[in-house]
Design a protein around this motif. Structure first.
Motif, PDB file in Angstrom:
ATOM      1  N   LEU A  17       0.817  -1.206   0.000  1.00 39.44           N
ATOM      2  CA  LEU A  17       0.000   0.000   0.000  1.00 39.44           C
ATOM      3  C   LEU A  17       0.855   1.261   0.000  1.00 39.44           C
ATOM      4  O   LEU A  17       2.004   1.251   0.432  1.00 39.44           O
ATOM      5  CB  LEU A  17      -0.902   0.011   1.247  1.00 39.44           C
ATOM      6  CG  LEU A  17      -1.790  -1.224   1.452  1.00 39.44           C
ATOM      7  CD1 LEU A  17      -2.516  -1.117   2.794  1.00 39.44           C
ATOM      8  CD2 LEU A  17      -2.783  -1.378   0.315  1.00 39.44           C
ATOM      9  N   ASP A  18       0.275   2.363  -0.470  1.00 36.15           N
ATOM     10  CA  ASP A  18       0.955   3.645  -0.360  1.00 36.15           C
ATOM     11  C   ASP A  18       0.931   4.100   1.099  1.00 36.15           C
ATOM     12  O   ASP A  18       0.208   3.543   1.931  1.00 36.15           O
ATOM     13  CB  ASP A  18       0.310   4.691  -1.270  1.00 36.15           C
ATOM     14  CG  ASP A  18      -1.149   4.952  -0.913  1.00 36.15           C
ATOM     15  OD1 ASP A  18      -1.400   5.522   0.170  1.00 36.15           O
ATOM     16  OD2 ASP A  18      -2.034   4.581  -1.707  1.00 36.15           O
ATOM     17  N   SER A  19       1.710   5.112   1.434  1.00 35.05           N
ATOM     18  CA  SER A  19       1.892   5.489   2.832  1.00 35.05           C
ATOM     19  C   SER A  19       0.597   5.957   3.483  1.00 35.05           C
ATOM     20  O   SER A  19       0.330   5.648   4.652  1.00 35.05           O
ATOM     21  CB  SER A  19       2.964   6.576   2.949  1.00 35.05           C
ATOM     22  OG  SER A  19       2.592   7.723   2.215  1.00 35.05           O
ATOM     23  N   THR A  20      -0.236   6.693   2.744  1.00 31.56           N
ATOM     24  CA  THR A  20      -1.492   7.189   3.315  1.00 31.56           C
ATOM     25  C   THR A  20      -2.425   6.044   3.666  1.00 31.56           C
ATOM     26  O   THR A  20      -2.999   6.000   4.766  1.00 31.56           O
ATOM     27  CB  THR A  20      -2.192   8.149   2.333  1.00 31.56           C
ATOM     28  OG1 THR A  20      -1.326   9.252   2.069  1.00 31.56           O
ATOM     29  CG2 THR A  20      -3.498   8.656   2.914  1.00 31.56           C
ATOM     30  N   THR A  21      -2.567   5.109   2.738  1.00 32.20           N
ATOM     31  CA  THR A  21      -3.438   3.960   2.985  1.00 32.20           C
ATOM     32  C   THR A  21      -2.858   3.064   4.066  1.00 32.20           C
ATOM     33  O   THR A  21      -3.592   2.491   4.883  1.00 32.20           O
ATOM     34  CB  THR A  21      -3.638   3.146   1.685  1.00 32.20           C
ATOM     35  OG1 THR A  21      -3.978   4.042   0.626  1.00 32.20           O
ATOM     36  CG2 THR A  21      -4.754   2.132   1.842  1.00 32.20           C
ATOM     37  N   GLY A  22      -1.538   2.964   4.098  1.00 30.25           N
ATOM     38  CA  GLY A  22      -0.882   2.193   5.150  1.00 30.25           C
ATOM     39  C   GLY A  22      -1.189   2.754   6.525  1.00 30.25           C
ATOM     40  O   GLY A  22      -1.406   2.002   7.486  1.00 30.25           O
ATOM     41  N   LYS A  23      -1.231   4.082   6.639  1.00 34.53           N
ATOM     42  CA  LYS A  23      -1.568   4.712   7.917  1.00 34.53           C
ATOM     43  C   LYS A  23      -2.997   4.378   8.326  1.00 34.53           C
ATOM     44  O   LYS A  23      -3.295   4.191   9.514  1.00 34.53           O
ATOM     45  CB  LYS A  23      -1.391   6.230   7.812  1.00 34.53           C
ATOM     46  CG  LYS A  23       0.059   6.676   7.753  1.00 34.53           C
ATOM     47  CD  LYS A  23       0.154   8.188   7.587  1.00 34.53           C
ATOM     48  CE  LYS A  23       1.611   8.630   7.482  1.00 34.53           C
ATOM     49  NZ  LYS A  23       1.722  10.092   7.225  1.00 34.53           N
ATOM     50  N   GLU A  24      -3.903   4.293   7.350  1.00 30.23           N
ATOM     51  CA  GLU A  24      -5.281   3.917   7.651  1.00 30.23           C
ATOM     52  C   GLU A  24      -5.341   2.509   8.233  1.00 30.23           C
ATOM     53  O   GLU A  24      -6.050   2.256   9.217  1.00 30.23           O
ATOM     54  CB  GLU A  24      -6.141   3.990   6.381  1.00 30.23           C
ATOM     55  CG  GLU A  24      -6.375   5.390   5.851  1.00 30.23           C
ATOM     56  CD  GLU A  24      -7.192   5.374   4.572  1.00 30.23           C
ATOM     57  OE1 GLU A  24      -7.533   4.276   4.091  1.00 30.23           O
ATOM     58  OE2 GLU A  24      -7.495   6.461   4.060  1.00 30.23           O
ATOM     59  N   VAL A  25      -4.596   1.599   7.626  1.00 32.71           N
ATOM     60  CA  VAL A  25      -4.579   0.208   8.098  1.00 32.71           C
ATOM     61  C   VAL A  25      -4.056   0.149   9.531  1.00 32.71           C
ATOM     62  O   VAL A  25      -4.626  -0.528  10.396  1.00 32.71           O
ATOM     63  CB  VAL A  25      -3.731  -0.667   7.162  1.00 32.71           C
ATOM     64  CG1 VAL A  25      -3.484  -2.050   7.784  1.00 32.71           C
ATOM     65  CG2 VAL A  25      -4.415  -0.817   5.811  1.00 32.71           C
ATOM     66  N   MET A  26      -2.969   0.867   9.804  1.00 30.65           N
ATOM     67  CA  MET A  26      -2.428   0.871  11.160  1.00 30.65           C
ATOM     68  C   MET A  26      -3.422   1.494  12.136  1.00 30.65           C
ATOM     69  O   MET A  26      -3.505   1.075  13.302  1.00 30.65           O
ATOM     70  CB  MET A  26      -1.104   1.629  11.189  1.00 30.65           C
ATOM     71  CG  MET A  26       0.035   0.935  10.466  1.00 30.65           C
ATOM     72  SD  MET A  26       0.371  -0.726  11.104  1.00 30.65           S
ATOM     73  CE  MET A  26       0.858  -0.340  12.797  1.00 30.65           C
ATOM     74  N   GLY A  27      -4.190   2.459  11.672  1.00 29.55           N
ATOM     75  CA  GLY A  27      -5.217   3.063  12.523  1.00 29.55           C
ATOM     76  C   GLY A  27      -6.262   2.049  12.947  1.00 29.55           C
ATOM     77  O   GLY A  27      -6.705   2.033  14.105  1.00 29.55           O
TER      78      GLY A  27
END
Length: 238
Positions: free
Chosen positions: A181-191
């Motif tokens: 995933l791109d970094s923005t979507t990766g942050k969503e997943v970690m959220g």
């Protein structure tokens, strides 16, 4: 997620996973690993390719059995269990999230999320309700009739997350969940993972990325099949 979390406890005692034992090509993917995970822990297991982290995930997830040593899951020695018992644990106690999503293209999004519930024998109406609730939680409640191919990569990973949490398992195991995933979507997943942890789920995150690992409450580093560092860390999301 209530009662399962209270009793869940994970412990590896001097665990070895050896391939080609006694041969010149012998590989010790896990080489005497001991690890205890508390209930409600959020641990990142960090290592480069070939370090043994994927083997540890397979052992912790009851996808593979140690060559030697003891793995206690909720007080039960995993090595003593039959295949059908291991399958039951994987289905009811552990929700898996993988880097490549592992969605079935011929099924709708809702049907993909329902799959683990079917294996548990949950009836149709209840199953549909649980799957829809899981999709709502990851912001895809209106995409249930779509096929995976009609979604972006980030949306497909959210479907995979919904599938993992639909049965409310005590443990969520995520193998490089942001890797594709791109970094923005990766942050969503970690959220999402942080939120599930706040609610009491035990999160086991497998990653090679130090920035991702830094978001967990605890980091366990593995190198050449051995744990070389194990530290708890302050996080700003609690």
């Amino acid at each position: 997620m209530g009662e399962g979390i209270k009793s869940m406890f994970v412990e590896l005692q001097d665990v070895y996973k050896i391939y080609g034992e006694g041969q010149e090509s012998e590989v010790r993917a896990l080489d005497g690993v001991s690890l205890t995970l508390d209930r409600g822990d959020f641990v990142a297991i960090v290592g480069q390719s070939g370090s043994g982290k994927s083997t540890m995930m397979n052992v912790l997830g009851c996808l593979d059995i140690p060559t030697y040593g003891t793995y206690l899951l909720d007080g039960v020695d995993v090595r003593s269990l039959e295949d059908d018992e291991l399958s039951k644990i994987r289905n009811q106690q552990i929700g898996f999230i993988f880097q490549q999503y592992n969605l079935i293209g011929d099924l709708t999004v809702l049907e993909n999320v329902e799959l683990p519930l079917i294996y548990q024998g949950i009836s149709g109406g209840k199953r549909l309700e649980m799957a829809q609730d899981a999709l709502d939680r990851v912001g895809l409640g209106d995409r249930g009739r779509n096929r995976p191919s009609q979604l972006s990569g980030g949306q497909q990973q959210r479907v995979a997350i919904a599938r993992a949490i639909a049965a409310k398992p005590p443990i969520i195991m995520a193998d490089e969940p942001t890797g594709a995933l791109d970094s923005t979507t990766g942050k969503e997943v970690m959220g999402f993972l942080r939120q599930f942890n706040k609610e009491g789920s035990t999160i086991i995150l497998i990653t090679h990325d130090n920035d991702i690992a830094a978001q967990a409450r605890r980091t366990v580093r593995i190198f050449d099949g051995k744990i070389v560092d194990d530290q708890r860390q302050e996080v700003d999301w609690l």
